[in-house]
Motif scaffolding. Structure first.
Motif, PDB file in Angstrom:
ATOM      1  N   ARG A 307       0.822  -1.217   0.000  1.00 39.49           N
ATOM      2  CA  ARG A 307       0.000   0.000   0.000  1.00 39.49           C
ATOM      3  C   ARG A 307       0.856   1.268   0.000  1.00 39.49           C
ATOM      4  N   ASP A 308       1.942   1.277   0.769  1.00 36.70           N
ATOM      5  CA  ASP A 308       2.747   2.512   0.869  1.00 36.70           C
ATOM      6  C   ASP A 308       3.333   2.893  -0.498  1.00 36.70           C
ATOM      7  N   LEU A 309       3.827   1.889  -1.237  1.00 29.28           N
ATOM      8  CA  LEU A 309       4.390   2.177  -2.568  1.00 29.28           C
ATOM      9  C   LEU A 309       3.280   2.616  -3.530  1.00 29.28           C
ATOM     10  N   ALA A 310       2.114   1.966  -3.400  1.00 31.32           N
ATOM     11  CA  ALA A 310       0.976   2.287  -4.271  1.00 31.32           C
ATOM     12  C   ALA A 310       0.556   3.738  -4.073  1.00 31.32           C
ATOM     13  N   LYS A 311       0.496   4.162  -2.833  1.00 29.22           N
ATOM     14  CA  LYS A 311       0.085   5.530  -2.508  1.00 29.22           C
ATOM     15  C   LYS A 311       1.122   6.539  -3.005  1.00 29.22           C
ATOM     16  N   GLN A 312       2.380   6.185  -2.782  1.00 30.28           N
ATOM     17  CA  GLN A 312       3.482   7.070  -3.191  1.00 30.28           C
ATOM     18  C   GLN A 312       3.422   7.361  -4.701  1.00 30.28           C
ATOM     19  N   ASP A 313       3.191   6.314  -5.512  1.00 31.09           N
ATOM     20  CA  ASP A 313       3.108   6.481  -6.965  1.00 31.09           C
ATOM     21  C   ASP A 313       1.898   7.323  -7.359  1.00 31.09           C
ATOM     22  N   ALA A 314       0.770   7.063  -6.705  1.00 27.04           N
ATOM     23  CA  ALA A 314      -0.449   7.823  -7.019  1.00 27.04           C
ATOM     24  C   ALA A 314      -0.222   9.309  -6.731  1.00 27.04           C
ATOM     25  N   LEU A 315       0.447   9.604  -5.609  1.00 24.26           N
ATOM     26  CA  LEU A 315       0.715  10.999  -5.254  1.00 24.26           C
ATOM     27  C   LEU A 315       1.658  11.653  -6.255  1.00 24.26           C
ATOM     28  N   LEU A 316       2.639  10.868  -6.743  1.00 22.98           N
ATOM     29  CA  LEU A 316       3.556  11.397  -7.763  1.00 22.98           C
ATOM     30  C   LEU A 316       2.790  11.779  -9.025  1.00 22.98           C
ATOM     31  N   PHE A 317       1.850  10.899  -9.426  1.00 21.77           N
ATOM     32  CA  PHE A 317       1.062  11.158 -10.635  1.00 21.77           C
ATOM     33  C   PHE A 317       0.195  12.404 -10.459  1.00 21.77           C
ATOM     34  N   ILE A 318      -0.426  12.513  -9.292  1.00 24.70           N
ATOM     35  CA  ILE A 318      -1.296  13.680  -9.045  1.00 24.70           C
ATOM     36  C   ILE A 318      -0.468  14.970  -9.066  1.00 24.70           C
ATOM     37  N   ASP A 319       0.703  14.915  -8.442  1.00 23.75           N
ATOM     38  CA  ASP A 319       1.586  16.081  -8.395  1.00 23.75           C
ATOM     39  C   ASP A 319       2.031  16.467  -9.809  1.00 23.75           C
ATOM     40  N   ARG A 320       2.423  15.478 -10.608  1.00 26.21           N
ATOM     41  CA  ARG A 320       2.875  15.750 -11.980  1.00 26.21           C
ATOM     42  C   ARG A 320       1.730  16.294 -12.835  1.00 26.21           C
ATOM     43  N   LEU A 321       0.536  15.754 -12.633  1.00 24.56           N
ATOM     44  CA  LEU A 321      -0.628  16.232 -13.393  1.00 24.56           C
ATOM     45  C   LEU A 321      -0.924  17.696 -13.063  1.00 24.56           C
ATOM     46  N   LYS A 322      -0.854  18.010 -11.768  1.00 22.82           N
ATOM     47  CA  LYS A 322      -1.067  19.401 -11.319  1.00 22.82           C
ATOM     48  C   LYS A 322      -0.039  20.330 -11.957  1.00 22.82           C
ATOM     49  N   ARG A 323       1.229  19.915 -11.916  1.00 17.11           N
ATOM     50  CA  ARG A 323       2.301  20.779 -12.435  1.00 17.11           C
ATOM     51  C   ARG A 323       2.170  20.943 -13.944  1.00 17.11           C
ATOM     52  N   ALA A 324       1.861  19.840 -14.638  1.00 21.65           N
ATOM     53  CA  ALA A 324       1.733  19.911 -16.105  1.00 21.65           C
ATOM     54  C   ALA A 324       0.599  20.847 -16.498  1.00 21.65           C
ATOM     55  N   TYR A 325      -0.513  20.772 -15.775  1.00 20.82           N
ATOM     56  CA  TYR A 325      -1.663  21.621 -16.086  1.00 20.82           C
ATOM     57  C   TYR A 325      -1.319  23.094 -15.839  1.00 20.82           C
ATOM     58  N   LYS A 326      -0.641  23.343 -14.707  1.00 15.28           N
ATOM     59  CA  LYS A 326      -0.276  24.718 -14.343  1.00 15.28           C
ATOM     60  C   LYS A 326       0.680  25.327 -15.379  1.00 15.28           C
ATOM     61  N   ILE A 327       1.613  24.517 -15.843  1.00 12.03           N
ATOM     62  CA  ILE A 327       2.595  24.992 -16.831  1.00 12.03           C
ATOM     63  C   ILE A 327       1.932  25.191 -18.199  1.00 12.03           C
ATOM     64  N   GLY A 328       0.851  24.466 -18.447  1.00 11.15           N
ATOM     65  CA  GLY A 328       0.132  24.649 -19.709  1.00 11.15           C
ATOM     66  C   GLY A 328       0.454  23.605 -20.768  1.00 11.15           C
ATOM     67  N   VAL A 329       0.944  22.434 -20.332  1.00  9.09           N
ATOM     68  CA  VAL A 329       1.185  21.329 -21.275  1.00  9.09           C
ATOM     69  C   VAL A 329      -0.176  20.829 -21.754  1.00  9.09           C
ATOM     70  N   LYS A 330      -0.279  20.517 -23.037  1.00  6.85           N
ATOM     71  CA  LYS A 330      -1.542  19.971 -23.547  1.00  6.85           C
ATOM     72  C   LYS A 330      -1.665  18.529 -23.054  1.00  6.85           C
ATOM     73  N   LEU A 331      -2.798  18.240 -22.386  1.00  7.45           N
ATOM     74  CA  LEU A 331      -2.979  16.934 -21.745  1.00  7.45           C
ATOM     75  C   LEU A 331      -3.981  16.078 -22.518  1.00  7.45           C
ATOM     76  N   ALA A 332      -3.670  14.788 -22.629  1.00 11.51           N
ATOM     77  CA  ALA A 332      -4.611  13.843 -23.246  1.00 11.51           C
ATOM     78  C   ALA A 332      -4.880  12.712 -22.249  1.00 11.51           C
ATOM     79  N   PHE A 333      -6.134  12.310 -22.198  1.00 14.67           N
ATOM     80  CA  PHE A 333      -6.552  11.266 -21.260  1.00 14.67           C
ATOM     81  C   PHE A 333      -6.151   9.884 -21.793  1.00 14.67           C
ATOM     82  N   GLY A 334      -5.529   9.079 -20.929  1.00 13.99           N
ATOM     83  CA  GLY A 334      -5.140   7.722 -21.327  1.00 13.99           C
ATOM     84  C   GLY A 334      -5.229   6.800 -20.136  1.00 13.99           C
ATOM     85  N   THR A 335      -5.700   5.586 -20.355  1.00 11.25           N
ATOM     86  CA  THR A 335      -5.994   4.738 -19.206  1.00 11.25           C
ATOM     87  C   THR A 335      -4.937   3.672 -18.908  1.00 11.25           C
TER      88      THR A 335
END
Ligand SMILES: [Zn+2]
Length: 427
Positions: A307-335
């Motif tokens: 669980r600890d590693l799973a949470k850590q990765d999820a937080l990294l993704f959320i942080d990167r998504l926030k930063r990418a959006y703020k910087i203005g990178v064009k984002l595409a949804f992918g599953t």
């Protein structure tokens, strides 16, 4: 039958299937018509569809003979959704995990036939279409070109399915995405990957993929300690673009990602730990980020319950998504679901990715853009799909709630039209 004859027969069948719908004129009464590209809503619009394409959008019903009218006057009507990163034919029952003492020998999908993979790909394609996803980009791991036949079966009219873009075998430096394989096993990854270590091999790999039906190209760089240089990737970009194909690169961060951005690829896949500097470079170079934010519950599967590693990765993704959006990178949804999520089918597992976008506080209208407009741009089909506009293909869905206010509204799609054909119509 020689190759030329075969192509002619395919062309004839495709023309025949489109003639069948010619002559039928369909109208949709759209109570609230959503334009994702501008986030605007127009009330009480009429959409006319002929031969699979939109021929009119406006307030008044034109005075022509209409064969069928669909009344969606109490619904939100919008273009079909898109997914920029899937693996429709792959489904690991259990992820092998990241135990580096073990080889990837034993990855279960390596032991399935291409035909079984194609059948899974078809099943997932149908499910996604019925759920409102009318265009899909499948980024490889399809055994021996399983997706080529999935696409063919759909184009022949044997099954309903989304418009498919598929990468064939993933191109990578020696070893693909495998690791620690014993030499006695031989190049076992070659069912899924093409080794390409020189410029000639890169060109050959791309040509081979195109020959066997791929209509996008995917490279993996950065999964080994040796990786493609900027010059290597430039060769791939030149070869792919010359043939009219877009090119995606799997990279997490650092030099492998930087080389791909500078070489002019169309998208970076994942980019889990990309720095602000690299994200800014992506924005400057107009490279799209296909985000693939794995939710915590999916990471738990990947990390074998840790669980600890799973949470850590999820937080990294959320942080990167926030930063990418703020910087203005064009984002595409992918599953990126290539594994079995217990008690969930593929679409239910895909929906889990939405919560990562809402947790990163990306506005709902921007998430919708990332699921439509930006993917159409990424695939260079924005003049054909992704909008409700004259001359666009009639890929149209309807929802009861407003996805611009809550993107989760897409989970209850009740009407799906694919190129003018109604796939789903529930009250
Ligand atoms: Zn993937």
């Amino acid at each position: 039958m020689n190759h030329k004859n075969y192509k002619n027969v395919m062309l004839f069948l495709m023309v025949l299937s489109s003639i069948i719908v010619i002559g039928q004129t369909t109208a949709i009464r759209a109570g609230k018509l959503i334009h994702p590209e501008t986030s605007k809503i127009e009330n009480n619009q009429i959409i006319i569809i002929e031969a699979g394409k939109i021929t009119y959008v406006g307030k008044d019903m034109p005075s022509i003979t209409i064969d069928t009218i669909y009344d969606l006057s109490s619904s939100y009507v919008l273009p079909g959704l898109m997914d920029a990163h899937t693996h429709l034919t792959a489904e690991l029952p259990n992820h092998p995990g990241i135990d580096e003492s073990k080889s990837t020998f034993g990855v279960p999908y390596y032991f399935e036939s291409t035909s079984l993979r194609a059948i899974r790909g078809l099943q997932n394609s149908k499910l996604l279409l019925e759920s409102g996803f009318t265009t899909i980009r499948d980024v490889g791991n399809e055994a021996d070109y399983a997706m080529t036949d999935v696409e063919k079966a759909i184009k022949l009219g044997w099954f309903d399915g989304p418009t498919l873009f598929h990468a064939g075998k993933i191109i990578a430096p020696f070893g693909g995405q495998s690791s620690f394989e014993p030499p006695e096993r031989g190049d076992s990854w070659k069912l899924e990957y093409l080794d390409a270590d020189t410029h000639d091999e890169i060109r050959k790999a791309i040509r081979k993929n195109i020959y066997y039906g791929a209509n996008i190209i995917k490279l993996v760089t950065g999964d080994q300690s040796y990786f493609f240089t900027e010059e290597d990737i430039r060769v791939a970009v030149e070869e792919a673009h010359r043939a009219g194909l877009t090119i995606a690169v799997h990279a997490m961060d650092g030099e492998p990602a930087k080389n791909a951005i500078l070489a002019g690829v169309n998208s970076i896949e994942h980019g889990l730990t990309m720095s602000d500097e690299l994200l800014q470079l992506m924005k400057d170079k107009k490279v799209i980020l296909v985000a693939t934010e794995f939710p915590e519950e999916h990471n738990v599967l990947y990390y074998g319950g840790k669980r600890d590693l799973a949470k850590q990765d999820a937080l990294l993704f959320i942080d990167r998504l926030k930063r990418a959006y703020k910087i203005g990178v064009k984002l595409a949804f992918g599953t990126d679901v290539y594994y079995k999520v217990p008690n969930k089918n593929r679409i239910e597992a895909n929906y889990d990715f939405l919560e990562m976008w809402t947790m990163a506080k990306i506005p709902d209208n921007e998430i919708l853009k990332a699921m439509t407009t930006h993917i159409a741009q990424l695939l260079e089909i924005e003049n054909e799909r992704g909008k409700i506009k004259i001359n666009q293909f009639a890929d149209i869905i309807a929802l009861k709630e407003n996805p611009l206010e809550d993107i989760n509204a897409i989970k209850s799609v009740h009407f799906v039209m694919k190129e003018g054909k109604v796939i789903r119509n529930k009250k």
